[in-house]
Each structure stands twice: as C-alpha cells, then as structure tokens.
Design a protein around this motif. Structure first.
Motif, mmCIF file in Angstrom:
data_model
loop_
_atom_site.group_PDB
_atom_site.id
_atom_site.type_symbol
_atom_site.label_atom_id
_atom_site.label_comp_id
_atom_site.label_asym_id
_atom_site.label_seq_id
_atom_site.Cartn_x
_atom_site.Cartn_y
_atom_site.Cartn_z
ATOM 1 N N LEU A 89 -7.373 -2.315 -0.719
ATOM 2 C CA LEU A 89 -8.180 -1.292 -1.388
ATOM 3 C C LEU A 89 -7.339 -0.081 -1.754
ATOM 4 O O LEU A 89 -7.478 0.490 -2.836
ATOM 5 N N TYR A 90 -6.468 0.319 -0.842
ATOM 6 C CA TYR A 90 -5.620 1.474 -1.102
ATOM 7 C C TYR A 90 -4.716 1.210 -2.299
ATOM 8 O O TYR A 90 -4.595 2.049 -3.210
ATOM 9 N N ASN B 287 -7.990 11.111 -1.319
ATOM 10 C CA ASN B 287 -6.670 10.866 -0.740
ATOM 11 C C ASN B 287 -6.854 10.561 0.740
ATOM 12 O O ASN B 287 -7.437 11.366 1.475
ATOM 13 N N VAL B 288 -6.385 9.413 1.164
ATOM 14 C CA VAL B 288 -6.520 9.026 2.561
ATOM 15 C C VAL B 288 -5.146 8.760 3.151
ATOM 16 O O VAL B 288 -4.206 8.416 2.432
ATOM 17 N N VAL B 289 -5.039 8.922 4.461
ATOM 18 C CA VAL B 289 -3.826 8.560 5.193
ATOM 19 C C VAL B 289 -4.072 7.188 5.791
ATOM 20 O O VAL B 289 -5.012 6.988 6.547
ATOM 21 N N LEU B 290 -3.250 6.234 5.411
ATOM 22 C CA LEU B 290 -3.440 4.870 5.883
ATOM 23 C C LEU B 290 -3.508 4.827 7.411
ATOM 24 O O LEU B 290 -2.669 5.417 8.094
ATOM 25 N N SER B 291 -4.497 4.135 7.927
ATOM 26 C CA SER B 291 -4.740 4.151 9.369
ATOM 27 C C SER B 291 -3.581 3.581 10.166
ATOM 28 O O SER B 291 -3.300 4.025 11.279
ATOM 29 N N HIS C 201 -16.316 -10.653 11.997
ATOM 30 C CA HIS C 201 -14.902 -10.955 12.267
ATOM 31 C C HIS C 201 -14.173 -11.139 10.948
ATOM 32 O O HIS C 201 -13.989 -12.249 10.470
ATOM 33 N N LEU C 202 -13.784 -10.027 10.366
ATOM 34 C CA LEU C 202 -13.126 -10.038 9.064
ATOM 35 C C LEU C 202 -11.854 -9.214 9.133
ATOM 36 O O LEU C 202 -11.671 -8.384 10.026
ATOM 37 N N GLU C 203 -10.983 -9.438 8.132
ATOM 38 C CA GLU C 203 -9.658 -8.814 8.134
ATOM 39 C C GLU C 203 -9.716 -7.420 7.515
ATOM 40 O O GLU C 203 -9.249 -7.188 6.398
ATOM 41 N N PHE C 204 -10.264 -6.450 8.244
ATOM 42 C CA PHE C 204 -10.429 -5.121 7.679
ATOM 43 C C PHE C 204 -9.093 -4.406 7.471
ATOM 44 O O PHE C 204 -8.975 -3.551 6.599
ATOM 45 N N SER C 205 -8.059 -4.750 8.254
ATOM 46 C CA SER C 205 -6.746 -4.153 8.009
ATOM 47 C C SER C 205 -6.186 -4.625 6.674
ATOM 48 O O SER C 205 -5.521 -3.870 5.960
ATOM 49 N N PHE C 206 -6.454 -5.893 6.334
ATOM 50 C CA PHE C 206 -6.058 -6.410 5.024
ATOM 51 C C PHE C 206 -6.821 -5.669 3.933
ATOM 52 O O PHE C 206 -6.268 -5.294 2.900
ATOM 53 N N ALA D 187 0.833 -1.204 0.000
ATOM 54 C CA ALA D 187 0.000 0.000 0.000
ATOM 55 C C ALA D 187 0.867 1.254 0.000
ATOM 56 O O ALA D 187 0.639 2.184 -0.785
ATOM 57 N N GLU D 188 1.887 1.278 0.854
ATOM 58 C CA GLU D 188 2.767 2.446 0.902
ATOM 59 C C GLU D 188 3.562 2.611 -0.389
ATOM 60 O O GLU D 188 3.735 3.725 -0.890
ATOM 61 N N LEU D 189 4.046 1.503 -0.928
ATOM 62 C CA LEU D 189 4.807 1.565 -2.183
ATOM 63 C C LEU D 189 3.949 2.048 -3.337
ATOM 64 O O LEU D 189 4.427 2.757 -4.232
ATOM 65 N N SER D 190 2.679 1.662 -3.337
ATOM 66 C CA SER D 190 1.790 2.030 -4.459
ATOM 67 C C SER D 190 1.589 3.536 -4.555
ATOM 68 O O SER D 190 1.254 4.057 -5.618
#
Length: 510
Positions: free
Chosen positions: A347-348, A416-420, A337-342, A296-299
């Motif tokens: 998505l980003y 534009n979002v800042v990754l949480s 109970h899902l992997e929302f961080s994933f 995500a950061e590299l993208s």
C-alpha cells in the motif's frame, strides 16, 4: 663456518652490547647471529633477538639479516615463527627503506591459520603501519589484487577490522583506501563485496552526495539491471538473496537529491513478475517480505516515471493477493490470519507511485480499515504476542491512513506515514546477527565474525504479519547462497585466484 651454539650466540650478544660506539667493528659476531638462525629452537630465537637489537648498526648485512628472519618465519615450530614475526617491526623502525618489503611479507603471513600466529602478524603489520601508512596500505592492496584468494581475503579482513577511518588518518591515506576499494569492488567476489561495502560506508565518500551516488552506482553495476532477472542463476545461486543484500547496503543513501527510480522500476518490472517463483525458494516468504519492505522504502525517493501505470500495475496485482476481503460477519472480533505486513509495504509503495497516475483504480480494502478495531482483547497473550500487539496498532494505523487517502473519489495522496517495520529493524537485525553467528562457516580458512549462512530466519508461528521476522542480511554477513554470481561476466565471480599457503615452501616470498 661450523654450527653456531647457543653459548656462542650468548657470548656474541654480550660482546655486541658492550661494544657501544665500536660495535661496527664486530660484524663477524653479527654475521654469526645470522648464521644462528639455522640452528635449533633456542639458537633461532636468540639469533632473532640479536639480529633485531643490533640491526641498524650493520647496514651492509641488513638484506642478509632480513632474509634470515624471513626463513624462520617459515619454520615448522609455531613458537619460532611467532618469535621471528615479532622482530620484523623493529627492523624497519630506523631503516624505513625496508618497510615495503617487510610489510609485503607480513601481509602474506596473515594467511596463517593459527589464531596466535595471525594476531602476531596482524599486530606487527599495525606497528609498521604507524611508521608509513601509505606504503603499508599499498602492500596490503597489492596482496588483495594478487593471485592468492586466501591471502587477499585475509588482507581485506585486516583492512575492515584494523584500519578504520578516523580523524588521525590523513586525507591522502583515506583517498587511497577509497580508490583501491572501488577497484576491488569492480571485480569482487561476494565475500569481498559484503565486507567492503559497509567499510566504504564509514569513509568520507559516504558523507557527500557525490560519494553516495558513486557507491550506489557500484552496487547497481554489480546487480546488472540491464540483464533479465532470474530467481536462480545458471549455477543455481539465489539471485534474490543477492538483490536483497545489495539493496540493503545502499538504502540509506537515497534521498531527495539521489533518486531510487532505477531500482523501483527494476523491482516492479523484472522482480515482481517472478513472485510465485520467489515464494518457492527456501524461506521464500521472508524474501518476499524483505523485497516489499525495500520497495516501500525505495518508493519514497522515486523520481518521475515515464509510464507509471506500467509499474504500478505490478504492485496493484500483488496487493490484490494480500488485501483482505470485507468480512462476511461484520461483528467478528478475531483478526483474520492475513499478511498485513505485506499489505502495509504494498500500500505504501502504491500510494507513493500511483500519485503519478491518479486515475489508477484501487482495490476495495474495507476489511483492512476495520482490522484495527478487531483486536482480540479477551485472549491471554504470551510476552512475545504482547510485543507483537504493541506493534500492530502502528501497522494498522498506517494501512488505515493510506486507505483513507485512496477512498476519495479522486485519491488524495496526502498522508505521510512512517513505515511500522522501521521500529523493528534494529531488534530484528540484532536477533539475526546473534542467530547467524552460531552456525556460520566459510569455505576458506579466514574467519570473519560477521560471516553467515543465508542468515537464520525466524519461522512464522502464525500468519499475522507482525509476527513475521524480516529477512535482513546482517551487515558484513556472508551468505552461502550469495557468491560466485555469473562468472562469465565477472560479477561476484571472483578473480579466479588460486591458493598457495605456507605449505608451498617459499611460495609466499618474492
């Protein structure tokens, strides 16, 4: 010449002290002090003091005197070795022609295992470093490039902990350090690599675009992007750990002026296809999350892709694994109970890369868009859960914003979002460092405070993405699974250096 007694040495000391301008006439007394280094403990310590104090007055005996001090640096008694090492800086204070020889010996003495002895050798080396920095640093790197792995690693530790770039360091010295570090990194062991990369990042090379690109190229060379990626190499070493650790070092250097395209393509095309195999590794879920967050950061700084849909489809396929389906009961108030961080990271990355192929279809993410309103407000939370809930809205807001862009008939790709997880990085890294320092051990005598096993990773008590602790290899940490990569190609395979140590007698002397 018979054995020199303590009383005789004491008388010689008084004679030399009282001689003043006629001291050069008392070479016999000084020669007897040199001979006194062959006596017992008291004689050796007093002889070392005499040699040191009057060294400059007897140039014809200086080589002999230095050898005598070197001899007792190898004595069986710790106190004698320490006393001898303490005299070495004074031997070259006014006789700088001896700096190179003494610095070379002190650099080798850094291999001593006893902490007091190591500190004595280290402090002595620092003293003569102030006298002639470039000569001393050349001697240190001579040992780093040498055949003794133990000495080399101790010298690297000395460099990264004691010789830190500062305003007082001349440009010549810093340039030499940078040049030599680059040479070491071209054929480095994993431990050397993990020590030197953060060190180089503190030098001026990391403050320029050209220098940052050089550091990135050094890491990419070690990763060997032209070689097919395997989760485990032939020696069963964890290549995912290696990849995550390497990317961590260079993530801060990517920008609008330095694109991350090569790494983005590599992860999409060569790493993501091994997704299930990565999951099967110990702590595999944490490696997966680390990779997705790095992707995500590299993208963010990925340049133009030749065929973007070929890479985006890999992200999209993984997104479908983690994206929650629409709930059957829309009145539910329980977070699934899902992997929302994933999901956030995928998505980003998808949002950043799919704008290069805007006709690419996205998955129905209706369930995610409702998640923010489904927080359970009636449950009594623990302090840790409250902290997680404070992060959750940021994560869900990001997901919601990204999905809204994709819901348009023609995706907008404007938000534009800042990754949480960027707000979590410092606290997570701190926890990992604290936990890893309590368990880590190395296979060599050197002890570096930021070594570690594959970094103690937090287990997940539930499957809510926000409670997952990202595997972040701490800066300067050694990972037991991050070493000896592909010795046939020399990448992190070491230089095949043996270890001699003090037990080999005079093996450390030239």
């Amino acid at each position: 010449m018979g054995a020199i007694t303590f009383d005789k040495l004491y008388d010689n000391y008084n004679t030399l002290s009282d001689a003043k301008e006629k001291i050069t006439q008392h070479s016999q007394e000084y020669l007897e002090a040199i001979e006194g280094t062959k006596g017992d403990e008291k004689e050796k310590k007093l002889a070392a003091q005499i040699i040191s104090k009057f060294f400059k007055h007897f140039p014809s005996l200086q080589s002999q005197a230095i050898e005598a001090i070197f001899d007792i640096c190898e004595d069986d008694e710790t106190s004698i070795r320490i006393a001898a090492m303490k005299t070495l800086p004074s031997l070259c204070k006014e006789n700088k022609e001896h700096i190179e020889k003494i610095a070379d010996i002190l650099a080798q003495l850094l291999q001593l295992d006893d902490p007091q002895e190591y500190n004595t050798a280290s402090n002595a080396l620092l003293q003569i470093l102030n006298e002639d920095p470039i000569t001393v640093i050349k001697c240190i790197f001579k040992q780093i490039h040498g055949a003794d792995a133990n000495v080399g690693e101790k010298c690297i530790k000395f460099m990264v902990t004691k010789v830190k770039p500062s305003d007082k360091m001349t440009s010549e010295v810093e340039d030499f350090i940078i040049s030599e570090c680059k040479k070491v990194l071209q054929d480095a062991t994993a431990d050397e690599f993990i020590l030197l990369m953060p060190y180089l990042s503190t030098t001026k090379v990391a403050s320029t675009i050209t220098g940052q690109q050089e550091l990135i190229n050094l890491v990419l060379e070690q990763l060997e992007l032209d070689v097919e990626f395997d989760v485990l190499d032939k020696e069963n070493n964890n290549n995912v750990d290696k990849l995550v650790t390497c990317i961590k070092f260079i993530l801060p250097f990517f920008s609008t002026k330095i694109e991350s395209t090569k790494l983005v393509v590599y992860i999409c095309d060569h790493v993501l296809p091994h997704w299930e195999a990565i999951k099967e590794l110990p702590q595999g879920n944490l490696y997966q999350l680390a990779l997705l967050r790095q992707l995500a950061e590299l993208s963010t700084y990925c340049g133009k892709l030749d065929n973007p849909s070929l890479h985006v489809v890999q992200i999209f396929d993984k997104l479908k694994i983690y994206m929650p389906p629409p709930p059957e009961d829309t009145s539910t108030v329980t977070i699934p109970h899902l992997e929302f961080s994933f999901v956030e990271s995928l998505l980003y990355a998808f949002h950043r890369l799919a704008r290069q192929c805007q006709d690419f279809l996205t998955h129905d993410a209706q369930g995610c868009s409702r998640a923010l309103n489904n927080l359970d407000k009636e449950k009594v939370y623990t302090a840790e859960e409250i902290k997680a809930q404070q992060i959750s809205p940021k994560l869900f807001n990001n997901i919601n914003s990204l999905i809204k862009d994709l819901f348009y008939q023609t995706p907008m790709y404007k938000c534009n979002v800042v990754l949480s997880f960027k707000t979590e990085d410092s606290s997570v890294s701190k926890k990992l460092i604290e936990s890893s320092t309590t368990t880590q051990k190395r296979h060599v005598p050197i002890t570096f405070e930021s070594n570690g096993s594959a970094a103690t990773k937090q287990s997940r008590s539930n499957r809510s993405g926000d409670n997952i602790k990202l595997y972040t290899p701490p800066s300067g940490k050694f990972s037991n699974s991050f070493q000896n990569y592909d010795k046939s190609r020399g990448r992190f395979g070491g230089r095949g250096r043996g270890s001699r140590g003090r037990g080999s007698g005079r093996g450390w002397r030239n």
